[in-house]
Design a protein around this motif. Sequence first.
Motif, PDB file in Angstrom:
ATOM      1  N   ILE A   1      51.263 -41.002  23.176  1.00 41.51           N
ATOM      2  CA  ILE A   1      51.349 -39.671  23.267  1.00 41.51           C
ATOM      3  C   ILE A   1      49.895 -38.973  23.466  1.00 41.51           C
ATOM      4  CG2 ILE A   1      51.673 -37.387  22.207  1.00 41.51           C
ATOM      5  CD1 ILE A   1      54.104 -39.075  20.902  1.00 41.51           C
ATOM      6  N   SER A   2      48.860 -39.383  22.965  1.00 35.89           N
ATOM      7  CA  SER A   2      47.604 -38.852  23.331  1.00 35.89           C
ATOM      8  C   SER A   2      46.960 -39.142  24.564  1.00 35.89           C
ATOM      9  CB  SER A   2      46.554 -39.421  21.997  1.00 35.89           C
ATOM     10  OG  SER A   2      46.302 -40.757  22.383  1.00 35.89           O
ATOM     11  N   GLN A   3      47.490 -40.242  25.011  1.00 36.63           N
ATOM     12  CA  GLN A   3      46.989 -41.040  26.398  1.00 36.63           C
ATOM     13  C   GLN A   3      47.672 -39.772  27.568  1.00 36.63           C
ATOM     14  OE1 GLN A   3      44.101 -42.785  26.808  1.00 36.63           O
ATOM     15  NE2 GLN A   3      44.038 -42.227  24.712  1.00 36.63           N
ATOM     16  N   LEU A   4      49.049 -39.727  27.319  1.00 30.97           N
ATOM     17  CA  LEU A   4      49.708 -38.805  28.283  1.00 30.97           C
ATOM     18  C   LEU A   4      48.998 -37.564  28.435  1.00 30.97           C
ATOM     19  CD1 LEU A   4      53.447 -39.557  27.161  1.00 30.97           C
ATOM     20  CD2 LEU A   4      51.951 -40.355  29.153  1.00 30.97           C
ATOM     21  N   GLU A   5      48.290 -37.067  27.432  1.00 29.20           N
ATOM     22  CA  GLU A   5      47.847 -35.663  27.888  1.00 29.20           C
ATOM     23  C   GLU A   5      46.566 -35.699  28.855  1.00 29.20           C
ATOM     24  OE1 GLU A   5      46.510 -33.802  24.172  1.00 29.20           O
ATOM     25  OE2 GLU A   5      48.572 -33.864  23.297  1.00 29.20           O
ATOM     26  N   TYR A   6      46.130 -36.768  28.961  1.00 26.65           N
ATOM     27  CA  TYR A   6      44.999 -37.119  30.093  1.00 26.65           C
ATOM     28  C   TYR A   6      45.831 -36.927  31.585  1.00 26.65           C
ATOM     29  CZ  TYR A   6      41.751 -38.485  26.909  1.00 26.65           C
ATOM     30  OH  TYR A   6      40.744 -38.570  25.896  1.00 26.65           O
ATOM     31  N   VAL A   7      47.122 -37.082  31.613  1.00 30.44           N
ATOM     32  CA  VAL A   7      47.866 -37.213  32.788  1.00 30.44           C
ATOM     33  C   VAL A   7      48.475 -35.543  32.997  1.00 30.44           C
ATOM     34  CG1 VAL A   7      49.888 -38.004  34.006  1.00 30.44           C
ATOM     35  CG2 VAL A   7      48.434 -39.474  32.694  1.00 30.44           C
ATOM     36  N   ALA A   8      49.353 -35.199  32.168  1.00 31.56           N
ATOM     37  CA  ALA A   8      49.772 -33.800  32.236  1.00 31.56           C
ATOM     38  C   ALA A   8      50.004 -33.624  30.941  1.00 31.56           C
ATOM     39  CB  ALA A   8      50.944 -33.922  33.358  1.00 31.56           C
TER      40      ALA A   8
ATOM     41  N   GLN B   1      51.980 -31.427  28.006  1.00 29.16           N
ATOM     42  CA  GLN B   1      53.161 -30.963  27.921  1.00 29.16           C
ATOM     43  C   GLN B   1      53.297 -30.478  26.415  1.00 29.16           C
ATOM     44  OE1 GLN B   1      55.522 -30.801  30.296  1.00 29.16           O
ATOM     45  NE2 GLN B   1      54.436 -31.200  31.758  1.00 29.16           N
ATOM     46  N   ARG B   2      53.945 -29.541  25.990  1.00 31.06           N
ATOM     47  CA  ARG B   2      54.231 -29.147  24.689  1.00 31.06           C
ATOM     48  C   ARG B   2      55.099 -30.094  23.846  1.00 31.06           C
ATOM     49  NH1 ARG B   2      54.261 -23.824  26.876  1.00 31.06           N
ATOM     50  NH2 ARG B   2      52.473 -22.875  26.341  1.00 31.06           N
ATOM     51  N   TRP B   3      56.180 -30.995  24.404  1.00 27.13           N
ATOM     52  CA  TRP B   3      56.767 -31.899  23.617  1.00 27.13           C
ATOM     53  C   TRP B   3      55.862 -33.042  22.983  1.00 27.13           C
ATOM     54  CZ3 TRP B   3      56.507 -37.011  25.051  1.00 27.13           C
ATOM     55  CH2 TRP B   3      56.160 -36.961  26.431  1.00 27.13           C
ATOM     56  N   GLN B   4      54.658 -33.355  23.707  1.00 29.25           N
ATOM     57  CA  GLN B   4      53.890 -34.133  23.282  1.00 29.25           C
ATOM     58  C   GLN B   4      53.211 -33.766  21.993  1.00 29.25           C
ATOM     59  OE1 GLN B   4      51.228 -34.188  26.692  1.00 29.25           O
ATOM     60  NE2 GLN B   4      52.170 -35.757  27.849  1.00 29.25           N
ATOM     61  N   GLU B   5      52.859 -32.543  21.508  1.00 30.22           N
ATOM     62  CA  GLU B   5      52.487 -32.188  20.365  1.00 30.22           C
ATOM     63  C   GLU B   5      53.720 -32.320  19.518  1.00 30.22           C
ATOM     64  OE1 GLU B   5      51.506 -30.323  23.284  1.00 30.22           O
ATOM     65  OE2 GLU B   5      49.413 -30.502  23.044  1.00 30.22           O
ATOM     66  N   VAL B   6      54.751 -31.952  19.832  1.00 31.52           N
ATOM     67  CA  VAL B   6      55.978 -32.032  19.000  1.00 31.52           C
ATOM     68  C   VAL B   6      56.139 -33.380  18.477  1.00 31.52           C
ATOM     69  CG1 VAL B   6      58.457 -31.616  18.664  1.00 31.52           C
ATOM     70  CG2 VAL B   6      56.904 -29.749  19.930  1.00 31.52           C
TER      71      VAL B   6
ATOM     72  N   GLN C   1      52.024 -23.792  34.324  1.00 31.59           N
ATOM     73  CA  GLN C   1      51.080 -24.273  35.397  1.00 31.59           C
ATOM     74  C   GLN C   1      49.614 -24.555  34.700  1.00 31.59           C
ATOM     75  OE1 GLN C   1      51.492 -23.925  38.525  1.00 31.59           O
ATOM     76  NE2 GLN C   1      53.722 -23.382  38.779  1.00 31.59           N
ATOM     77  N   ASP C   2      49.294 -23.819  33.690  1.00 36.06           N
ATOM     78  CA  ASP C   2      47.938 -24.283  33.131  1.00 36.06           C
ATOM     79  C   ASP C   2      47.936 -25.611  32.287  1.00 36.06           C
ATOM     80  OD1 ASP C   2      46.805 -22.130  33.983  1.00 36.06           O
ATOM     81  OD2 ASP C   2      47.216 -20.881  32.040  1.00 36.06           O
ATOM     82  N   LEU C   3      49.273 -25.868  31.671  1.00 37.05           N
ATOM     83  CA  LEU C   3      49.308 -27.078  31.111  1.00 37.05           C
ATOM     84  C   LEU C   3      49.406 -28.425  32.126  1.00 37.05           C
ATOM     85  CD1 LEU C   3      52.307 -26.149  28.671  1.00 37.05           C
ATOM     86  CD2 LEU C   3      49.802 -26.772  27.911  1.00 37.05           C
ATOM     87  N   LEU C   4      50.035 -28.081  33.420  1.00 32.09           N
ATOM     88  CA  LEU C   4      49.845 -29.053  34.132  1.00 32.09           C
ATOM     89  C   LEU C   4      48.640 -29.456  34.869  1.00 32.09           C
ATOM     90  CD1 LEU C   4      53.201 -28.420  36.012  1.00 32.09           C
ATOM     91  CD2 LEU C   4      52.729 -30.412  34.375  1.00 32.09           C
ATOM     92  N   LYS C   5      47.511 -28.293  34.813  1.00 37.78           N
ATOM     93  CA  LYS C   5      46.246 -28.504  35.452  1.00 37.78           C
ATOM     94  C   LYS C   5      45.431 -29.183  34.503  1.00 37.78           C
ATOM     95  CE  LYS C   5      46.755 -24.449  38.277  1.00 37.78           C
ATOM     96  NZ  LYS C   5      46.416 -23.085  38.771  1.00 37.78           N
ATOM     97  N   HIS C   6      45.657 -29.257  33.150  1.00 38.87           N
ATOM     98  CA  HIS C   6      44.864 -29.635  31.862  1.00 38.87           C
ATOM     99  C   HIS C   6      44.279 -30.913  32.130  1.00 38.87           C
ATOM    100  CE1 HIS C   6      43.101 -29.741  27.907  1.00 38.87           C
ATOM    101  NE2 HIS C   6      43.896 -30.879  27.932  1.00 38.87           N
ATOM    102  N   GLY C   7      44.911 -31.987  32.824  1.00 40.54           N
ATOM    103  CA  GLY C   7      44.399 -33.082  32.954  1.00 40.54           C
ATOM    104  C   GLY C   7      43.405 -33.399  33.852  1.00 40.54           C
TER     105      GLY C   7
END
Length: 97
Positions: A24-31, A33-38, A90-96
Motif C-alpha cells: 500500500i505504501s508503494q502504491l502512494e508513489y504511483v497515485a 488515493q484515500r482508500w490507501q490510508e484507510v 486532482q491533487d491526490l493524483l498529482k502527488h506521485g
Amino acid sequence: MNRSPGHQTAILNTVAVGLVVFGISQLEYVALQRWQEVMTILAGLWLIASPYVIGYSGEGFLRIYHTTLGAVVVLLGILQLWQDWDMNDQDLLKHGQ
C-alpha cells in the motif's frame, strides 16, 4: 526447531500484514488515493486484534509487539489521512508525479 501450527500462523500473519502495508505504501508513489490510508489503518487494527483472533495472545512478547506495531501503523495511517484530507482528487493524483 519444531514450531507449532499456531506459531507458524502467527508468522504468516505478520509477514502478510507487513507485505500489505509495504504494498500500500508503494502504491502512494504511483497515485495517492484515500482508500490507501484507510487500508493501512485497517491493517494496523488487524495486527492489534490478530493475537486474540488467531489465538496467540498468551505469547506475551508477540502480543505486545504486534499491539505496538499495529498502533504505530494505525497512527501513521491516521496522520497520512489527516495530511491529505484537504486535497481534492486532482491533487491526490498529482502527488506521485
